[in-house]
Design an enzyme around this catalytic site. Structure first.
Site, PDB file in Angstrom:
ATOM      1  N   CYS A  44     -22.814   0.074 -45.645  1.00  0.00           N
ATOM      2  CA  CYS A  44     -21.563  -0.240 -46.013  1.00  0.00           C
ATOM      3  C   CYS A  44     -21.241  -0.814 -47.357  1.00  0.00           C
ATOM      4  O   CYS A  44     -20.571  -0.259 -48.541  1.00  0.00           O
ATOM      5  CB  CYS A  44     -20.977  -1.097 -45.108  1.00  0.00           C
ATOM      6  N   ALA A  47     -28.372 -17.205 -49.898  1.00  0.00           N
ATOM      7  CA  ALA A  47     -28.834 -16.423 -50.909  1.00  0.00           C
ATOM      8  C   ALA A  47     -30.004 -15.652 -50.594  1.00  0.00           C
ATOM      9  O   ALA A  47     -30.631 -16.118 -49.501  1.00  0.00           O
ATOM     10  CB  ALA A  47     -29.362 -17.518 -51.953  1.00  0.00           C
ATOM     11  N   ARG A  69     -30.819   2.144 -44.879  1.00  0.00           N
ATOM     12  CA  ARG A  69     -29.959   2.776 -46.077  1.00  0.00           C
ATOM     13  C   ARG A  69     -29.645   1.498 -47.023  1.00  0.00           C
ATOM     14  O   ARG A  69     -29.093   0.389 -46.634  1.00  0.00           O
ATOM     15  CB  ARG A  69     -28.648   3.208 -45.469  1.00  0.00           C
TER      16      ARG A  69
HETATM   17  P1  NAD Z   1     -24.007   7.563 -39.103  1.00  0.00           P
HETATM   18  O1  NAD Z   1     -24.654   8.191 -40.137  1.00  0.00           O
HETATM   19  O2  NAD Z   1     -25.047   6.698 -38.330  1.00  0.00           O
HETATM   20  O3  NAD Z   1     -23.313   8.678 -38.238  1.00  0.00           O
HETATM   21  C1  NAD Z   1     -22.713   9.658 -38.538  1.00  0.00           C
HETATM   22  C2  NAD Z   1     -22.758  10.720 -37.465  1.00  0.00           C
HETATM   23  O4  NAD Z   1     -21.721  11.830 -37.742  1.00  0.00           O
HETATM   24  C3  NAD Z   1     -24.075  11.297 -37.672  1.00  0.00           C
HETATM   25  O5  NAD Z   1     -24.809  11.205 -36.421  1.00  0.00           O
HETATM   26  C4  NAD Z   1     -23.963  12.784 -38.027  1.00  0.00           C
HETATM   27  O6  NAD Z   1     -24.659  13.648 -37.490  1.00  0.00           O
HETATM   28  C5  NAD Z   1     -22.358  13.023 -37.463  1.00  0.00           C
HETATM   29  N1  NAD Z   1     -21.653  14.165 -37.950  1.00  0.00           N
HETATM   30  C6  NAD Z   1     -21.559  14.333 -39.297  1.00  0.00           C
HETATM   31  N2  NAD Z   1     -20.667  15.489 -39.498  1.00  0.00           N
HETATM   32  C7  NAD Z   1     -20.361  15.759 -38.025  1.00  0.00           C
HETATM   33  C8  NAD Z   1     -19.705  16.975 -37.484  1.00  0.00           C
HETATM   34  N3  NAD Z   1     -19.101  17.912 -38.371  1.00  0.00           N
HETATM   35  N4  NAD Z   1     -19.424  17.043 -36.384  1.00  0.00           N
HETATM   36  C9  NAD Z   1     -19.992  16.009 -35.641  1.00  0.00           C
HETATM   37  N5  NAD Z   1     -20.659  14.994 -36.016  1.00  0.00           N
HETATM   38  C10 NAD Z   1     -20.921  14.813 -37.136  1.00  0.00           C
HETATM   39  O7  NAD Z   1     -23.029   6.592 -39.652  1.00  0.00           O
HETATM   40  P2  NAD Z   1     -22.259   5.261 -39.460  1.00  0.00           P
HETATM   41  O8  NAD Z   1     -23.297   4.320 -39.843  1.00  0.00           O
HETATM   42  O9  NAD Z   1     -21.932   5.332 -37.937  1.00  0.00           O
HETATM   43  O10 NAD Z   1     -20.979   5.130 -40.143  1.00  0.00           O
HETATM   44  C11 NAD Z   1     -19.799   5.949 -39.847  1.00  0.00           C
HETATM   45  C12 NAD Z   1     -18.647   5.492 -40.694  1.00  0.00           C
HETATM   46  O11 NAD Z   1     -18.456   4.248 -40.192  1.00  0.00           O
HETATM   47  C13 NAD Z   1     -19.009   5.501 -42.282  1.00  0.00           C
HETATM   48  O12 NAD Z   1     -17.685   5.606 -43.013  1.00  0.00           O
HETATM   49  C14 NAD Z   1     -19.013   3.894 -42.175  1.00  0.00           C
HETATM   50  O13 NAD Z   1     -18.834   3.528 -43.516  1.00  0.00           O
HETATM   51  C15 NAD Z   1     -18.258   3.227 -41.347  1.00  0.00           C
HETATM   52  N6  NAD Z   1     -18.442   1.886 -40.743  1.00  0.00           N
HETATM   53  C16 NAD Z   1     -20.204   2.018 -40.571  1.00  0.00           C
HETATM   54  C17 NAD Z   1     -20.851   0.458 -40.025  1.00  0.00           C
HETATM   55  C18 NAD Z   1     -22.168   0.434 -39.904  1.00  0.00           C
HETATM   56  O14 NAD Z   1     -22.219  -0.612 -39.600  1.00  0.00           O
HETATM   57  N7  NAD Z   1     -23.003   1.478 -39.885  1.00  0.00           N
HETATM   58  C19 NAD Z   1     -19.674  -0.594 -39.740  1.00  0.00           C
HETATM   59  C20 NAD Z   1     -18.577  -0.130 -40.259  1.00  0.00           C
HETATM   60  C21 NAD Z   1     -18.058   0.920 -40.584  1.00  0.00           C
END
Ligand code: NAD
Length: 432
Positions: free
Chosen positions: A263, A255, A331
């Site tokens: 996410c 808890a 976030r």
């Molecule tokens: P993030 O925001 O840290 O990274 C995304 C990156 O994409 C940013 O640096 C952004 O500048 C770049 N980007 C956006 N548009 C772009 C483009 N047109 N060309 C090039 N780069 C571009 O996001 P994140 O936390 O890494 O998450 C990414 C995905 O993975 C999401 O769908 C999230 O749900 C999933 N995910 C995240 C986690 C986590 O722990 N953060 C775990 C599993 C899955």
């Protein structure tokens, strides 16, 4: 293999550097020029234990590179991983897929030979079908495969999770791309990771169903904790008693504050709206979202009670503000709801987080960042342990407070109530 990671964030950078470390030739692409430039200088834009060393090592030995040129990087690569963000759409609960589709269009005009395009981003079921449509407009079907390979790493443990995953899920609708992905992951499979090949749609849904289930587990124990507080029992006993049942398991049964992060909040909402699109009502997940959204208010009310409803000019310290330990990710952290609400009521807030200053509070009145735990708790009326960083696990309150008996609200149940109360502090925790 020649790989291209599009989106160099928590997922793209970690998986890119790990793939490079396994011997692949990896280009991490981002449209954020500052990010790419600082990575080239060895400066890591995120806090993730062990990441910096691995990036520097693989950049030096040229297995890892960084670029803002998406098209050139795609042309150079065999497998392209889409790792861009899929945040919640403004004013709704569905996933905003604009980054995914923008990137897909750019990839589409850069296909010079057969490519495997993999979504590592979390995308609603049938998104792969949409990406396929986009690519089919400019390219013959035999020039590409669209695969879903959702990522399950946890921030704070990302490198370990990537190298030793419980499972690797690859959703592909053709044998060729499945074979390539299996080859790519062979070093992890040989270390014991389970490799599951499913349909593309199944892989997409496995990710959302997993996150919704984990969010449900956390919310479940949070609600049980509310009951424990009312009936004077310790929720930790309940967690242990339940968790020893192998069908239940002990993880995610602790808890605490509302779940947050990049996410669970967005993915629980997105699975509900995806299900609506297919005329399915996910009532259980709907109530999880509702319960979690109410939780920050519930804990705020608890803070008001602890302070006898006199909040104005009260000095409140937050130890940790990120949504969990070992990450700088803010976030949807519950601190983003609690700190502004307390500031609005006239409290003076200091916070210390091992990852430092947070721009999210820059415009909130009377919120101050402190560089040490000692400075943060100095003169405090109430100290809230918000995030479970190791830094907060063995604080000597007596030495720190020089005799001043502030109130402690331990939202992570780190300390023994008996011990802390024995030292003369008023101590509150969650569900006990
Ligand atoms: P993030 O925001 O840290 O990274 C995304 C990156 O994409 C940013 O640096 C952004 O500048 C770049 N980007 C956006 N548009 C772009 C483009 N047109 N060309 C090039 N780069 C571009 O996001 P994140 O936390 O890494 O998450 C990414 C995905 O993975 C999401 O769908 C999230 O749900 C999933 N995910 C995240 C986690 C986590 O722990 N953060 C775990 C599993 C899955």
């Amino acid at each position: 293999m020649k790989l291209c990671m599009i989106g160099t964030g928590y997922v793209g950078l970690v998986s890119g550097v790990c793939f490079a470390d396994l011997g692949n030739d990896v280009i991490c692409v981002d449209n954020n020029l500052d990010k790419i430039n600082s990575l080239k200088k060895g400066k890591i834009p995120i806090y993730e234990p062990g990441l910096s060393e691995l990036v520097i090592k693989n950049y030096k030995n040229k297995r890892l590179n960084f670029s803002t040129d998406l098209k050139k990087s795609v042309r150079h690569s065999d497998i392209i991983f889409i790792c861009v963000g899929t945040p919640t759409k403004r004013g709704g609960g569905s996933a905003d897929l604009s980054q995914i589709y923008n990137v897909s269009k750019e990839i589409s005009s850069s296909i010079n030979k057969y490519k495997i395009i993999v979504t590592k981003s979390t995308v609603p079921v049938t998104t792969g079908d949409e990406i396929e449509k986009i690519l089919s407009k400019k390219n013959k079907k035999n020039k590409f495969s669209i695969v879903s390979n959702p990522e399950f790493l946890r921030e704070g443990e990302a490198i370990r999770d990537f190298i030793y995953p419980d499972r690797i899920v690859v959703g592909s609708n053709d044998k060729k791309s499945n074979r390539s992905l299996k080859n790519l992951y062979t070093p992890l499979i040989s270390k014991g990771a389970q490799y599951i090949n499913t349909s593309r749609r199944s892989a997409e849904l496995i990710k959302y169903a997993s996150n919704a289930f984990l969010a449900t587990k956390i919310t479940f124990i949070n609600e049980i904790a509310n009951l424990c507080e009312k009936v004077g029992i310790n929720v930790e006993d309940i967690s242990i008693g339940m968790g020893l049942d192998k069908r239940i398991g002990s993880r995610f049964l602790r808890a605490g504050p509302a779940y947050g992060g990049s996410c669970f909040p967005k993915d629980t909402k997105a699975i509900i709206t995806t299900a609506e699109k297919f005329k399915t009502n996910l009532n259980l997940i709907r109530s999880v979202v509702k319960s979690n959204e109410a939780r920050s208010n519930l804990l705020l009310n608890r803070i008001y009670e602890i302070l006898n409803k006199k909040i104005r000019n009260k000095k409140i310290t937050f130890l940790g503000v990120t949504f969990k330990a070992n990450t700088d990710d803010m976030r949807d952290s519950s601190s983003l709801k609690m700190i502004p609400a307390l500031s609005k009521k006239g409290a003076i807030i200091k916070y210390f987080d091992p990852t430092g200053y947070k721009k999210e509070f820059s415009k909130i009145k009377n919120v101050f960042n402190e560089k040490t735990i000692k400075d943060a708790v100095k003169e405090a009326d109430l100290v809230i342990i918000h995030t479970e960083w190791n830094d907060f696990k063995s604080i000597n309150f007596k030495n720190l407070s020089k005799g001043k008996k502030f109130i402690i609200y331990d939202m992570r149940n780190i300390y023994s109530p008996k011990k802390i109360k024995g030292q003369g502090y008023k101590y509150y925790s969650i569900g006990r």
